[in-house]
Design a protein around this motif. Structure first.
Motif, short mmCIF file in Angstrom:
data_model
loop_
_atom_site.label_atom_id
_atom_site.label_comp_id
_atom_site.label_asym_id
_atom_site.label_seq_id
_atom_site.Cartn_x
_atom_site.Cartn_y
_atom_site.Cartn_z
N ALA A 15 0.83 -1.20 0.00
CA ALA A 15 0.00 0.00 0.00
C ALA A 15 0.87 1.26 0.00
CB ALA A 15 -0.95 -0.01 1.20
N GLN A 16 1.97 1.25 0.79
CA GLN A 16 2.88 2.39 0.82
C GLN A 16 3.56 2.58 -0.53
OE1 GLN A 16 3.35 4.81 2.81
NE2 GLN A 16 5.15 5.69 1.79
N ASN A 17 3.96 1.47 -1.16
CA ASN A 17 4.59 1.56 -2.48
C ASN A 17 3.62 2.17 -3.50
OD1 ASN A 17 7.09 0.49 -1.79
ND2 ASN A 17 6.36 -1.62 -2.06
N LEU A 18 2.35 1.80 -3.41
CA LEU A 18 1.37 2.37 -4.32
C LEU A 18 1.21 3.88 -4.09
CD1 LEU A 18 -0.86 2.02 -6.49
CD2 LEU A 18 -2.47 1.60 -4.61
N ARG A 19 1.19 4.29 -2.83
CA ARG A 19 1.06 5.73 -2.54
C ARG A 19 2.23 6.51 -3.14
NH1 ARG A 19 -1.22 3.87 2.40
NH2 ARG A 19 0.83 3.77 3.41
N VAL A 20 3.43 5.98 -3.03
CA VAL A 20 4.61 6.66 -3.58
C VAL A 20 4.49 6.74 -5.11
CG1 VAL A 20 7.10 6.48 -3.93
CG2 VAL A 20 6.11 6.00 -1.67
N GLU A 21 4.08 5.64 -5.73
CA GLU A 21 3.95 5.63 -7.19
C GLU A 21 2.88 6.60 -7.66
OE1 GLU A 21 5.65 4.42 -10.62
OE2 GLU A 21 6.13 3.45 -8.71
N LEU A 22 1.77 6.66 -6.96
CA LEU A 22 0.69 7.57 -7.34
C LEU A 22 1.12 9.03 -7.14
CD1 LEU A 22 -2.47 5.76 -5.89
CD2 LEU A 22 -1.78 5.95 -8.29
N HIS A 23 1.89 9.29 -6.11
CA HIS A 23 2.38 10.65 -5.86
C HIS A 23 3.25 11.11 -7.03
CE1 HIS A 23 3.77 14.16 -3.67
NE2 HIS A 23 5.02 13.81 -3.93
N ASP A 24 4.15 10.24 -7.47
CA ASP A 24 5.02 10.59 -8.60
C ASP A 24 4.20 10.76 -9.88
OD1 ASP A 24 7.88 10.69 -9.77
OD2 ASP A 24 6.86 9.17 -11.01
N LEU A 25 3.23 9.88 -10.08
CA LEU A 25 2.40 9.95 -11.28
C LEU A 25 1.55 11.21 -11.29
CD1 LEU A 25 1.38 8.64 -13.87
CD2 LEU A 25 -0.12 7.18 -12.49
N ARG A 26 1.04 11.58 -10.12
CA ARG A 26 0.22 12.78 -10.02
C ARG A 26 1.04 14.02 -10.40
NH1 ARG A 26 -1.93 11.69 -5.46
NH2 ARG A 26 -0.45 12.75 -4.11
N LYS A 27 2.28 14.09 -9.96
CA LYS A 27 3.13 15.24 -10.29
C LYS A 27 3.41 15.30 -11.79
CE LYS A 27 6.60 14.53 -7.52
NZ LYS A 27 7.89 14.80 -6.85
N LYS A 28 3.59 14.15 -12.44
CA LYS A 28 3.84 14.14 -13.88
C LYS A 28 2.61 14.61 -14.66
CE LYS A 28 8.06 12.41 -14.09
NZ LYS A 28 8.25 10.98 -14.36
N LEU A 29 1.44 14.14 -14.26
CA LEU A 29 0.22 14.45 -15.02
C LEU A 29 -0.23 15.89 -14.84
CD1 LEU A 29 -1.88 11.18 -14.52
CD2 LEU A 29 -0.52 11.85 -16.50
N VAL A 30 0.04 16.48 -13.70
CA VAL A 30 -0.43 17.85 -13.46
C VAL A 30 0.24 18.82 -14.42
CG1 VAL A 30 1.27 18.63 -11.74
CG2 VAL A 30 -1.11 19.42 -11.61
N ASP A 31 1.43 18.49 -14.93
CA ASP A 31 2.10 19.34 -15.92
C ASP A 31 1.32 19.42 -17.22
OD1 ASP A 31 4.15 19.79 -14.15
OD2 ASP A 31 5.44 18.20 -14.97
N PHE A 32 0.39 18.46 -17.43
CA PHE A 32 -0.42 18.45 -18.65
C PHE A 32 -1.88 18.81 -18.34
CE2 PHE A 32 3.20 15.73 -19.33
CZ PHE A 32 3.64 16.10 -20.59
N GLY A 33 -2.08 19.47 -17.21
CA GLY A 33 -3.41 19.93 -16.86
C GLY A 33 -4.34 18.86 -16.35
N VAL A 34 -3.79 17.72 -15.90
CA VAL A 34 -4.61 16.60 -15.42
C VAL A 34 -4.46 16.47 -13.91
CG1 VAL A 34 -5.02 14.12 -15.54
CG2 VAL A 34 -4.39 15.37 -17.61
N ASN A 35 -5.55 16.70 -13.20
CA ASN A 35 -5.55 16.49 -11.75
C ASN A 35 -6.05 15.08 -11.47
OD1 ASN A 35 -4.72 19.17 -11.03
ND2 ASN A 35 -6.79 19.87 -11.55
N SER A 36 -5.30 14.32 -10.69
CA SER A 36 -5.63 12.90 -10.55
C SER A 36 -5.17 12.34 -9.22
CB SER A 36 -4.96 12.10 -11.68
OG SER A 36 -3.54 12.27 -11.61
N PHE A 37 -5.76 11.21 -8.85
CA PHE A 37 -5.30 10.36 -7.74
C PHE A 37 -5.20 11.11 -6.43
CE2 PHE A 37 -3.13 8.37 -11.55
CZ PHE A 37 -4.10 7.39 -11.72
N GLU A 38 -6.27 11.82 -6.08
CA GLU A 38 -6.33 12.46 -4.77
C GLU A 38 -6.24 11.39 -3.68
OE1 GLU A 38 -6.20 15.62 -4.32
OE2 GLU A 38 -6.31 16.10 -6.47
N SER A 39 -5.57 11.70 -2.61
CA SER A 39 -5.24 10.69 -1.61
C SER A 39 -6.46 10.11 -0.92
CB SER A 39 -4.30 11.30 -0.55
OG SER A 39 -4.92 12.42 0.07
N SER A 40 -7.57 10.83 -0.89
CA SER A 40 -8.74 10.36 -0.16
C SER A 40 -9.71 9.56 -1.02
CB SER A 40 -9.49 11.56 0.44
OG SER A 40 -9.92 12.43 -0.60
#
Length: 613
Positions: free
Chosen positions: A73-98
């Motif tokens: 579960a922790q590994n997934l949170r780290v991966e989603l955090h990195d993915l969220r930062k990459k996608l926001v550069d293209f105007g995509v808000n995603s994978f909110e923690s809640s």
């Protein structure tokens, strides 16, 4: 003509379609924007591809799928955090923690129809569990015609609101995909699937319709706090005492009753057309009524060249329905057989002529017949299964009684339909009686004397495109978006199906591009007045164009044109003083995909002739 790419439940598109981030299914796995690859880690790509294929998914399921260790579960949170930062550069808000379950971010989509090579290349070896999923997906691609994915939108809706403990009561016709549906639901929820009543781990516990359960099982489910329970109810018949007691005991706020629908055309068109032409795919779909088991078996048999006629019902499917019919009283079962000779809505007079009326209460209570615009079978496959069980002599006897009724009632179309099942021929001169307008033109063609004046098309200058504003949909399977529409009609639908648009310019030219599969008994439909495809211009000068089985354009009267209905066609129709345009079908069965474009009547020349009233 390019086929309209349209969903029956369309997802809103971004203003610039080229702005989508694409996940190509074939070739190297990657995320693209306008042909440029966005650099992502392989497990980030695996997350996106999994969500694109499977839909909303629990976080823990993805974590276990990709890491298979205690801190997954922790590994997934780290991966989603990195993915969220990459996608926001293209105007995509995603994978909110809640948010749980996870969904594919808006603005991303799976591109299934382009690219070379194997599917999901480069995602191998991430974990044993993900590798197994990957191999299953590739196996599905290898046998795509038989791999009908079950109810993705419905599953997504359920996953978004189901939290253990929960009770889902599932009603489904025999072999209509309920096992695959429950399996997929368990996977989406991240739960193990079992039929066991007890266990130490949370699970989706599936109880069959024919199981024998007592009061202790009711108490077990009512007191449970960690499982999702799926309890099937009988396809035909009344709820058991067990099910009634369970519904009384379980909180309504955590209970859903679901009647599993047939597969829609949108769900299966890609698989069907992978190896079949559009008319073949549409015929198979309408013949099966979207019944998952029937579709699967028919496609498997077609693949081995063992089944030539899609009107026939595989023996295993037929036997399942016949077994259900044996639960009826003997007299009600015979009445059901008599009713099965008519494939459409049954008026009260016909039920009286076939001696079905005394048994309607039992047949309705046991879910075989339903009342709407007249009585009809609840499902097309149910009627077909009963009808095909009739010996030939008995079938002809019942068809003869139905023909006598319709002839006495003045419905020669239905009378000749039933007589054709008795003696194999149609008396078209009798069908012609009482028909007028476009229907008479069609019957005159059958008699070798096509009637009606032939209109003279003109080359009309066209100006700029004018907007069409969608103003309404009607029918069971109809979708429309930006001037495109899909109209699907299953046998036994009585009311028309279609869409309506507002015309912002009251005069101009309407371009109609379409491809169509239509099946109409005796050309005019079993009801005797079923336009295969109608285009109506609504306003002070109302006009109608009907596309049907004629060889050349015909002017029926000053307000009606009759045009040939081909598998693919394009027409230009002039209109004046119109406020709305309505496109509809009342065919016995149809799959129609079309695109409408409205133009002003001035400007550059168009290379096609325009028909005017």
């Amino acid at each position: 003509m390019p086929r309209p790419q349209l969903s029956l439940n369309p997802t809103p598109l971004m203003a610039d379609q080229d702005g989508f981030l694409l996940l190509p299914m074939f070739g190297p796995a990657r995320l693209e924007r306008r042909g440029q690859t966005i650099k992502l880690r392989r497990k980030s790509l695996a997350i996106l591809y999994y969500l694109a294929v499977e839909g909303p998914t629990r976080r823990q399921l993805l974590a276990d799928l990709l890491w298979e260790q205690v801190d997954s579960a922790q590994n997934l949170r780290v991966e989603l955090h990195d993915l969220r930062k990459k996608l926001v550069d293209f105007g995509v808000n995603s994978f909110e923690s809640s948010i749980d379950p996870l969904t594919l971010p808006p603005g991303l989509r799976l591109e299934m129809n382009s690219g070379d090579g194997e599917s999901f290349e480069g995602l191998e070896g991430l974990s044993p569990a993900f590798q197994a999923w990957l191999e299953d997906q590739r196996a599905l691609q290898d046998r795509r015609p038989a791999a009908l994915r079950p109810h993705r939108e419905l599953l997504a809706s359920l996953v978004s609101r189901i939290r253990p403990p929960y009770l889902l009561i599932l009603a489904a016709e025999p072999d209509s995909g309920q096992d695959a549906f429950v399996t997929a639901l368990a996977a989406r929820l991240g739960l193990g699937l079992t039929s066991e009543l007890h266990g130490s781990q949370p699970a989706l516990r599936h109880l069959s319709a024919d199981g024998r359960y007592d009061d202790s099982v009711v108490r077990r489910i009512a007191e449970d706090r960690s499982n999702v329970w799926v309890v099937e109810r009988p396809s035909f018949g009344e709820d058991s005492l067990f099910l009634l007691d369970l519904r009384r005991s379980y909180p309504a706020s955590r209970t859903t009753f679901l009647e599993l629908p047939g597969l829609s055309w949108r769900q299966v068109e890609v698989q069907l057309q992978a190896s079949l032409t559009f008319p073949e795919a549409a015929e198979i779909y309408t013949r099966t009524g979207g019944h998952a088991g029937f579709l699967r078996e028919l496609l498997e048999l077609r693949g081995s060249n063992a089944l030539a006629d899609p009107a026939q019902l595989p023996q295993r499917i037929r036997a399942a329905y016949q077994l259900e019919a044996r639960r009826l009283s003997r007299d009600a079962r015979f009445a059901l057989e008599r009713a099965s000779v008519h494939p459409g809505s049954m008026p009260a007079g016909l039920l009286g002529a076939l001696d079905v009326e005394p048994y309607l209460i039992e047949l309705e209570r046991r879910n075989w017949l339903v009342l709407g615009d007249g009585w009809r079978f609840k499902g097309r496959v149910a009627r077909q299964a009963i009808y095909l069980s009739l010996p030939k002599g008995r079938s002809q006897l019942y068809h003869g009684a139905a023909a006598d009724y319709f002839e006495a009632a003045g419905n020669e179309v239905a009378a000749q339909y039933h007589m054709s099942r008795v003696n194999g021929s149609v008396d078209w001169s009798k069908v012609r009686r009482g028909l007028s307008g476009w229907r008479r033109v069609l019957v005159d063609r059958r008699l070798g004397a096509e009637s009606g004046d032939q209109p003279t098309p003109s080359l009309t200058a066209l100006g700029g495109e004018t907007p069409l504003l969608e103003s309404g949909l009607f029918g069971e399977q109809v979708g429309a978006q930006n001037g495109e529409a899909i109209i699907v009609r299953q046998p036994m639908e009585a009311a028309p199906s279609g869409a309506e648009w507002q015309l912002l310019a009251p005069s101009g030219v309407l371009q109609l591009r379409a491809r169509a599969y239509v099946r109409n008994e005796l050309d005019v439909g079993l009801g005797g007045d079923s336009p295969p495809l109608a285009v109506e211009f609504l306003g002070p000068r109302g006009r109608t164009v009907i596309f049907a089985a004629v060889d050349s354009p015909r002017r029926v009267d000053e307000n009606t044109l009759l045009l040939p209905l081909a598998e693919e066609f394009e027409s230009y129709l002039a209109f004046e003083d119109a406020r709305f345009v309505r496109v509809s079908s009342s065919a016995d069965a149809a799959v129609i995909e079309l695109t409408l474009t409205a133009y002003e009547a001035s400007g550059a020349k168009v290379g096609s002739s325009v028909l005017a009233f």
